[in-house]
Scaffold this active site. Sequence first.
Site, PDB file in Angstrom:
ATOM      1  N   THR A 139       0.957  -1.122  -0.002  1.00  0.00           N
ATOM      2  CA  THR A 139       0.135   0.020   0.056  1.00  0.00           C
ATOM      3  C   THR A 139       0.737   1.336   0.078  1.00  0.00           C
ATOM      4  O   THR A 139       0.472   2.290  -0.505  1.00  0.00           O
ATOM      5  CB  THR A 139      -1.046  -0.089   1.225  1.00  0.00           C
ATOM      6  N   TYR A 225       4.092 -12.204   6.245  1.00  0.00           N
ATOM      7  CA  TYR A 225       3.089 -11.918   5.363  1.00  0.00           C
ATOM      8  C   TYR A 225       2.799 -13.062   4.279  1.00  0.00           C
ATOM      9  O   TYR A 225       3.591 -13.051   3.461  1.00  0.00           O
ATOM     10  CB  TYR A 225       3.336 -10.557   4.682  1.00  0.00           C
ATOM     11  N   LYS A 253       0.441 -12.258   9.027  1.00  0.00           N
ATOM     12  CA  LYS A 253      -0.516 -11.666   8.211  1.00  0.00           C
ATOM     13  C   LYS A 253      -1.136 -12.331   7.195  1.00  0.00           C
ATOM     14  O   LYS A 253      -0.247 -12.857   6.148  1.00  0.00           O
ATOM     15  CB  LYS A 253      -0.004 -10.266   7.603  1.00  0.00           C
TER      16      LYS A 253
END
Length: 396
Positions: A139, A225, A253
């Site tokens: 992001t 992740y 995550k």
Amino acid sequence: MDQMAMLKIYGACLKEPALQYPPSNFGDVNKRRNVKWKSPRASVIPNFHLPMRSCEVKNRRNVKRKSPQAAAISDFHRPIPSFGVKNTTSVDDIKSLRLITAIKTPYLPDGRFDLEAYDGLVNMQIEDGAEGVIVGGTTGEGQLMSWDEHIMLIARTVNSFGRLIKVFGNTGSNSTGEAIHATEQGFAVGMHAALHINPYYGKTSMKGLVAHFKSVLHMGPTIIYNVPSRTGQDIPPGVIYSVAESANLVGVKECVGNDRIKLYTDKRIVVWSGNDDECHDARWDYGATGVVSVTSNLVPGLMRRLLFEGKNPSLNAKIMPLINWLFEEPNPIGLNTALAQLGVMRPVFRLPYVPLPRPKREEFVNIVKEIGREHFVGEKDVQVLGDDEFVLVGRY
């Protein structure tokens, strides 16, 4: 004079020039044997990813050549050995965080970081209850940053906000060497924890995944992740179980889904949902600790309520149109467009990202009005930006 004598004289002459020619002024090519040769300093190469050119060569037959020392390229990417990195962050403190925002990185018209706007975005997260920020993640467009920029932004976030919010540096890479170097730097500048993805594109074996993660886990608190839609490879539970013995593994995550989350939480492995559209159920029905959120860039207060105030299907349904809109195109295209139209950052995109088309920009304005402008970051009225108001930067 016979032929044999002439050959001896000729052979002797061939050896003389190395002793008779004066030293050259170009580099140190012809330094004498009694002068100690020193390898060039890497400080003339500010970016670690640029190779060092050979500027000194010794090529005489009668001089023993020494190869340049690898340590000469140490100024940028290896500021401190991994065994010397000291991190005092409590793993348990990080395990309790519920709302972690994958923070956006805003830009100036020339493509450089807009640090004033960035500070404003982080402040809004703190004011509305976010407990952590991921710096330079997908992001935040870490994939479009040089490592110089990446580490600088982590350091700035720590120095400016580290006492108010936990700072996670996305120091993962598909290159284990880069991941090690970046993580060393991240902890050296004070990040509280690292985020590590599995090697993408050049995928490895399951044993390779375990070795990759173990090479960085010893440095400090780490979240692994898993996002197969981006990496092209799932991190199977067996890999997580293999590295879970490390005291520095904070958790995972997880973007595969809530069934996978339940698999981990049943074994008391901490998990954050990586999917905003599933995080409500992940938190309250599947045992997830919280979420690493994109949507919280826009409505951090509402996302906090979703994770802290118990099951709230009506609030979840209220936010869902915004979440669906954000991910109609690959993240962070929707988020970049939204933040620009809210007036909290300039409408500047680093390519290859481009803004959503005008009909989608108009749809966002309607979504804001339906949810309520007061729930969104910033204070300016939301507006539909024209195509000519966006700046696309290709060289940055």
